[in-house]
Design an enzyme around this catalytic site. Structure first.
Site, PDB file in Angstrom:
ATOM      1  N   ASP A 194      51.417  41.927  65.038  1.00  0.00           N
ATOM      2  CA  ASP A 194      50.383  42.926  64.740  1.00  0.00           C
ATOM      3  C   ASP A 194      49.539  42.377  63.586  1.00  0.00           C
ATOM      4  O   ASP A 194      50.022  42.278  62.451  1.00  0.00           O
ATOM      5  CB  ASP A 194      51.080  44.244  64.348  1.00  0.00           C
ATOM      6  CG  ASP A 194      50.100  45.369  64.074  1.00  0.00           C
ATOM      7  OD1 ASP A 194      48.931  45.093  63.767  1.00  0.00           O
ATOM      8  OD2 ASP A 194      50.535  46.539  64.155  1.00  0.00           O
ATOM      9  N   HIS A 195      48.300  42.052  63.883  1.00  0.00           N
ATOM     10  CA  HIS A 195      47.477  41.380  62.880  1.00  0.00           C
ATOM     11  C   HIS A 195      47.065  42.302  61.734  1.00  0.00           C
ATOM     12  O   HIS A 195      46.531  41.856  60.727  1.00  0.00           O
ATOM     13  CB  HIS A 195      46.226  40.779  63.548  1.00  0.00           C
ATOM     14  CG  HIS A 195      45.746  39.524  62.888  1.00  0.00           C
ATOM     15  ND1 HIS A 195      46.052  39.195  61.590  1.00  0.00           N
ATOM     16  CD2 HIS A 195      44.972  38.510  63.337  1.00  0.00           C
ATOM     17  CE1 HIS A 195      45.493  38.050  61.265  1.00  0.00           C
ATOM     18  NE2 HIS A 195      44.829  37.614  62.314  1.00  0.00           N
TER      19      HIS A 195
END
Ligand code: CAO
Length: 475
Positions: free
Chosen positions: A444-445
């Site tokens: 999850d950036h």
């Protein structure tokens, strides 16, 4: 107006450089009464859609345009019997007819009938804030309250995104309608001619929002702010192409399908690829096979990968967090339960090995085997699939070189493992055969940046390469 016949010709106004502009809607038919500015047809070029209004009032005698056809500047669009014109002039010639200039004279061509229509309008401005939303229906404005639409529904709508709104494939009357309702056309799927957005599509969208179907403004899962609704994939009648059969998805597929979809659309995924040299790990695993068997355990590569992941998660605790619903905080877990994707006849499930950090390689292998068996037999209890911190999806027993796994929300990362293969690796001045294991880490950036992800996979690859250390006792 032709004084002899009482007929008025309405022509297409100057369209500038546009040629052969498509007619996408014919809005009137013979016998309809129209006034000045009543829209007659909707044209659409590559760049804009416009209604062409009538330049006179009267009753439509003939429409010279057809839906799907094209028009150019000056083309004859409609013939009207002008208001006040009775029977054709030929039947009842007006007394002044003799004195009238010939129809071909410049004076005649300057008559009102030939007046060019006003230029196409730009998208109209939104109505004043105090104006009650209304629907234009057959030229009449109908208060939304009469349609059973509470005005408070606007709270459920995302604000209009102007660039998206202006790009939307819709005619001026639909644009006007959408503005009146506060609907962002960028979110509305079109089902009209050439997927054009119709009044019905806008109404359906509003109904959908009222029913709680569209994303509401405010915090969404994962702490994100308001998001636009997803464009829908239009349904297809497959029977027109060949025979089909309907096959229901399993219950597990339906549940996992909607969870995977939610994760895919809510989490900005990035996948980091890497590979680990597991030559020694496999030699070690082979040497331990008998010992493991005697202990009633099957020591597969996944047990080693789990142990290595525990170490990587301890080294990079950011991977063992979840984004708080407010989107402004991280929930840092002080426990470590590892999920692993299991392929079962009924679909994908993710059993969870609890307290993986307190299990040595044999205990991990035992838990893995037990849970995988239960999964295949459909005997997992809900508690067996809850509380995961990080998931491993191993397709190594099947094949493939890399893939992009979908994060098992609310976790923030997932490790994909593909099939190991013997490859020539350049080392110390020459090629040597090494068993290489492909790793695909999706993260999850919002929580993990690329540098940290690369450090994580580098650490993991290094840990797998140093396999002996994975056998240490766990206290
Ligand atoms: N490379 C090469 N061979 C591998 C391997 C790898 N990365 N991983 C496993 N293998 C081998 C094993 O060594 C075993 O061979 P042997 O019997 O000769 O030792 C064989 O493949 C099968 O292993 P396994 O599948 O029985 O055991 P596992 O512990 O590796 O995996 C489980 C267990 C439950 C994860 C697996 O059976 C499974 O279901 N995998 C699919 C996961 C999945 O569907 N992921 C996608 C999710 S998204 O749709």
């Amino acid at each position: 107006m032709n004084a002899a016949t009482g007929l008025v010709e309405v022509r297409v106004p100057d369209l500038g450089n546009f040629k052969d502009v498509a007619v996408i809607e014919v809005l009137v038919k013979p016998g309809d009464s129209v006034g000045v500015d009543t829209p007659l047809v909707t044209l659409e070029s590559d760049k804009a859609a416009m209604d062409v209004p009538s330049t006179a009032s009267g009753v439509i005698e003939k429409i010279h345009a057809t839906k799907g056809g094209t028009l150019n500047s000056g083309d004859l669009l409609a013939t009207l019997r002008a208001d006040g014109a009775g029977a054709p002039a030929a039947a009842a010639p007006a007394p002044a007819a003799a004195a009238a200039p010939p129809a071909t004279s410049p004076a005649a061509s300057a008559a009102p009938a030939a007046r060019p229509a006003p230029p196409p309008q730009a998208a109209p401005a939104p109505p004043p804030a105090a104006a009650p939303p209304a629907e234009r229906s057959g030229g009449k404005l109908v208060p939304l309250s009469q349609l059973g639409v509470p005005t408070s529904y606007r709270q459920d709508l995302a604000p209009i995104d102007e660039p998206g709104f202006s790009r939307a494939h819709a005619g001026p009357s639909v644009r006007r309608f959408a503005r009146e309702l506060g609907v962002n056309l960028a979110q509305v799927a079109g089902h009209g001619f050439k997927d054009r957005i119709t009044h019905e599509d806008v109404k359906a969208f509003v109904k959908h929002v009222l029913g709680g179907g569209a994303p509401a403004a405010g915090a969404a899962a994962g702490g994100a702010a308001a998001r636009p609704a997803l464009p829908e994939v239009p349904p297809v009648d497959f029977a027109q192409f060949g025979p089909t059969a309907l096959e229901p998805l399993s219950r597990i597929q339906r549940i996992s399908g909607s969870r995977l979809h939610a994760s895919w659309v809510n989490i900005p995924h990035v996948t980091q690829f890497d590979e680990a040299d597991i030559t020694e790990l496999e030699q070690l695993r082979a040497s331990l096979k008998d010992k493991a068997q005697a202990a009633g355990v099957k020591l597969t590569p996944l047990a080693f990968i789990m142990r290595a992941c525990v170490k990587a998660l301890q080294e990079f605790p950011r991977f063992n967090t979840a984004l708080a619903p407010d989107g402004a905080n991280l929930i840092v877990r002080k426990y470590l339960h590892l999920g692993f994707a299991a392929d079962t006849p009924n679909g994908l499930v993710v059993p969870v090995v609890r307290d993986a950090d307190r299990k040595d390689i044999y205990a991990l292998a035992r838990a893995l085997g037990t849970l995988a068996d239960k999964a295949r037999q459909g005997k997992l209890a809900p508690a067996d699939m809850q509380g995961g911190c990080f998931t491993i999806s191993s397709l190594g027993g099947i094949g493939g070189t890399a893939f992009t796994p979908i994060i098992n929300a609310p976790e923030v990362a997932i490790l994909g493992v593909s099939r190991s293969s013997m490859r020539p690796i350049y080392k110390e001045g020459g090629f040597v055969p090494r068993l290489m294991l492909p790793l695909s880490l999706s993260y999850d950036h919002r929580v993990i940046d690329g540098a940290m992800a690369a450090r994580f996979t580098t650490f993991l690859a290094h840990t797998l390469a140093e396999a002996r250390a994975l056998l240490e006792a766990v206290l």
